[in-house]
Design an enzyme around this catalytic site. Structure first.
Site: not given
Length: 224
Positions: A8, A131
């Site tokens: 990412c 996360d």
């Protein structure tokens, strides 16, 4: 089953090419100005063209309005929207219906209580990303290089595909996957030499470690 690998926060042609050649399954592009990985629409368009179907294009947004999503759709035509803000279940449903794209909802985790909202999101999202919960004074919700307690997911019963993120690097992927049984790993700061600056060698090392973890899991299953 193959372990999905997402790199990412890619922002240059060189590092995107490295991720693609190394075998990333997903490549993430950040459209959130406070992030050091934020892309302009013009650069997003250029990098999106470079992918050429070799990986899934993921657009990361944070509480984006329709006008912002319209622009991202036009520039990147993402395969998946990663919603990393405080989007409601209803907002997820609206985005899926309007744009006809799968959505991956990021859920911040610090304690077991953070999983209470999971059933609502799991009923609408196509994938969940667990996360680490950012500190209260953080200016952005992810990419901070901090892991959460993976033991919190050890007894998770979730039919929906899910990934883990937060503080991952080549050295701890195996432990993260072993504890969480996640089907995918997502890295950003763990393959950077400085905030927003991806390191090609770290990208390759991360993907190698992920593939080694996948092979180990397959061997363990075959022994049982």
């Amino acid at each position: 089953m193959s372990l999905l690998v997402k790199i990412c926060g890619l922002s240059t042609r060189e590092t995107l090419q490295t991720a693609l050649e190394a075998g990333a399954d997903m490549v993430g592009f950040v459209f959130f100005p406070p992030s050091p990985r934020h892309l302009s629409l013009e650069l997003g368009r250029e990098l999106g063209r470079q992918v050429k179907g070799r990986a899934l294009k993921v657009a990361l947004t944070v509480d984006a309005d329709d006008a912002t999503l319209d622009n991202i759709m036009d520039a990147l035509s993402p395969d998946i929207f990663q919603l990393h803000g405080k989007e409601s279940v209803a907002r997820l449903r609206d985005i899926k219906q309007k744009y006809g794209r799968p959505v991956m909802k990021a859920l911040p985790v610090e304690t077991g209580a953070d999983l209470a909202v999971l059933p609502g999101y799991a009923a609408v999202a196509d994938r969940i990303l667990f996360d680490a919960r950012p500190p209260k004074d953080a200016t952005r919700p992810g990419g901070l290089g901090a892991p959460f307690d993976w033991h919190l997911l050890q007894n998770l019963e979730l039919a929906l595909p899910y990934m883990v993120s937060g503080g991952l690097h080549a050295g701890n992927i195996a432990e993260a996957v072993r504890l969480t049984r996640a089907g995918g790993v997502d890295v950003s700061s763990g393959v950077e030499s400085a905030p927003g600056v991806k390191d090609p060698e770290m990208i390759k090392a991360f993907i190698r470690a992920a593939r080694a973890t996948q092979e180990l899991s397959v061997r363990e299953l075959s022994v049982r």
